[in-house]
Motif scaffolding. Sequence first.
Motif, mmCIF file in Angstrom:
data_model
loop_
_atom_site.group_PDB
_atom_site.id
_atom_site.type_symbol
_atom_site.label_atom_id
_atom_site.label_comp_id
_atom_site.label_asym_id
_atom_site.label_seq_id
_atom_site.Cartn_x
_atom_site.Cartn_y
_atom_site.Cartn_z
ATOM 1 N N ASP A 1 19.162 -32.078 72.281
ATOM 2 C CA ASP A 1 19.019 -31.256 73.481
ATOM 3 C C ASP A 1 19.440 -32.039 74.728
ATOM 4 O O ASP A 1 20.075 -31.483 75.622
ATOM 5 C CB ASP A 1 17.574 -30.770 73.624
ATOM 6 C CG ASP A 1 17.201 -29.751 72.572
ATOM 7 O OD1 ASP A 1 18.115 -29.095 72.033
ATOM 8 O OD2 ASP A 1 15.991 -29.611 72.286
ATOM 9 N N GLN B 1 8.198 -26.686 62.087
ATOM 10 C CA GLN B 1 9.073 -26.187 63.138
ATOM 11 C C GLN B 1 8.841 -26.940 64.441
ATOM 12 O O GLN B 1 9.795 -27.358 65.102
ATOM 13 C CB GLN B 1 8.837 -24.700 63.357
ATOM 14 C CG GLN B 1 9.621 -24.128 64.516
ATOM 15 C CD GLN B 1 9.222 -22.701 64.821
ATOM 16 O OE1 GLN B 1 8.531 -22.058 64.042
ATOM 17 N NE2 GLN B 1 9.651 -22.212 65.968
ATOM 18 N N ASP B 2 7.595 -27.130 64.818
ATOM 19 C CA ASP B 2 7.283 -27.849 66.053
ATOM 20 C C ASP B 2 7.773 -29.291 65.997
ATOM 21 O O ASP B 2 8.282 -29.820 66.989
ATOM 22 C CB ASP B 2 5.786 -27.827 66.322
ATOM 23 C CG ASP B 2 5.293 -26.457 66.755
ATOM 24 O OD1 ASP B 2 6.131 -25.655 67.223
ATOM 25 O OD2 ASP B 2 4.083 -26.205 66.629
ATOM 26 N N LEU B 3 7.621 -29.933 64.835
ATOM 27 C CA LEU B 3 8.077 -31.306 64.686
ATOM 28 C C LEU B 3 9.569 -31.417 64.948
ATOM 29 O O LEU B 3 10.017 -32.269 65.717
ATOM 30 C CB LEU B 3 7.740 -31.823 63.283
ATOM 31 C CG LEU B 3 8.316 -33.195 62.933
ATOM 32 C CD1 LEU B 3 7.628 -34.272 63.748
ATOM 33 C CD2 LEU B 3 8.183 -33.454 61.464
ATOM 34 N N ALA C 1 15.108 -33.474 70.054
ATOM 35 C CA ALA C 1 15.122 -33.748 71.495
ATOM 36 C C ALA C 1 16.368 -34.528 71.927
ATOM 37 O O ALA C 1 16.947 -34.206 72.968
ATOM 38 C CB ALA C 1 13.852 -34.476 71.905
ATOM 39 N N VAL D 1 11.805 -29.027 66.258
ATOM 40 C CA VAL D 1 12.311 -28.451 67.505
ATOM 41 C C VAL D 1 11.868 -29.258 68.714
ATOM 42 O O VAL D 1 12.656 -29.527 69.627
ATOM 43 C CB VAL D 1 11.874 -26.970 67.622
ATOM 44 C CG1 VAL D 1 12.209 -26.423 68.992
ATOM 45 C CG2 VAL D 1 12.517 -26.144 66.538
ATOM 46 N N ASP D 2 10.618 -29.672 68.748
ATOM 47 C CA ASP D 2 10.092 -30.330 69.941
ATOM 48 C C ASP D 2 10.328 -31.836 69.972
ATOM 49 O O ASP D 2 10.411 -32.421 71.057
ATOM 50 C CB ASP D 2 8.586 -30.061 70.071
ATOM 51 C CG ASP D 2 8.300 -28.586 70.280
ATOM 52 O OD1 ASP D 2 9.202 -27.877 70.773
ATOM 53 O OD2 ASP D 2 7.180 -28.143 69.951
ATOM 54 N N TYR D 3 10.438 -32.482 68.821
ATOM 55 C CA TYR D 3 10.514 -33.937 68.811
ATOM 56 C C TYR D 3 11.820 -34.481 68.222
ATOM 57 O O TYR D 3 12.502 -35.271 68.859
ATOM 58 C CB TYR D 3 9.327 -34.528 68.043
ATOM 59 C CG TYR D 3 8.003 -34.144 68.654
ATOM 60 C CD1 TYR D 3 7.584 -34.706 69.858
ATOM 61 C CD2 TYR D 3 7.186 -33.195 68.053
ATOM 62 C CE1 TYR D 3 6.389 -34.350 70.439
ATOM 63 C CE2 TYR D 3 5.981 -32.832 68.625
ATOM 64 C CZ TYR D 3 5.590 -33.402 69.814
ATOM 65 O OH TYR D 3 4.404 -33.038 70.398
ATOM 66 N N TYR E 1 4.801 -23.724 60.694
ATOM 67 C CA TYR E 1 4.900 -23.812 62.145
ATOM 68 C C TYR E 1 4.814 -25.267 62.613
ATOM 69 O O TYR E 1 5.458 -25.647 63.597
ATOM 70 C CB TYR E 1 3.817 -22.969 62.817
ATOM 71 C CG TYR E 1 4.155 -21.506 62.889
ATOM 72 C CD1 TYR E 1 5.386 -21.075 63.367
ATOM 73 C CD2 TYR E 1 3.240 -20.546 62.473
ATOM 74 C CE1 TYR E 1 5.704 -19.737 63.427
ATOM 75 C CE2 TYR E 1 3.554 -19.197 62.524
ATOM 76 C CZ TYR E 1 4.785 -18.795 63.012
ATOM 77 O OH TYR E 1 5.110 -17.475 63.069
#
Length: 75
Positions: A21, A9-11, A18, A13-15, A6
């Motif tokens: 996106d 995944q956070d690394l 970016a 997807v979120d960073y 997780y």
Amino acid sequence: MKDFFYAIQDLFVDYLFAPFDALKELELTNWFAANTISWIFLIIGFAAFVYWMKQLKIFNDNNEEDKSISSHSFL
């Protein structure tokens, strides 16, 4: 171990994703701006290709390349 995956995944997807996106949002709002970025990358790639071909021609004109039939002893 589940938390480890997780965190990965956070690394991503979120960073790390970016900028992609932001590019996706730019494409939805301004199509020409998003394609301008693509054209910039194409121009950089074409300039690198032309530079590489010029360098190859310089070495070819100086006869610095080994053009023997068998490059390796096993051939």
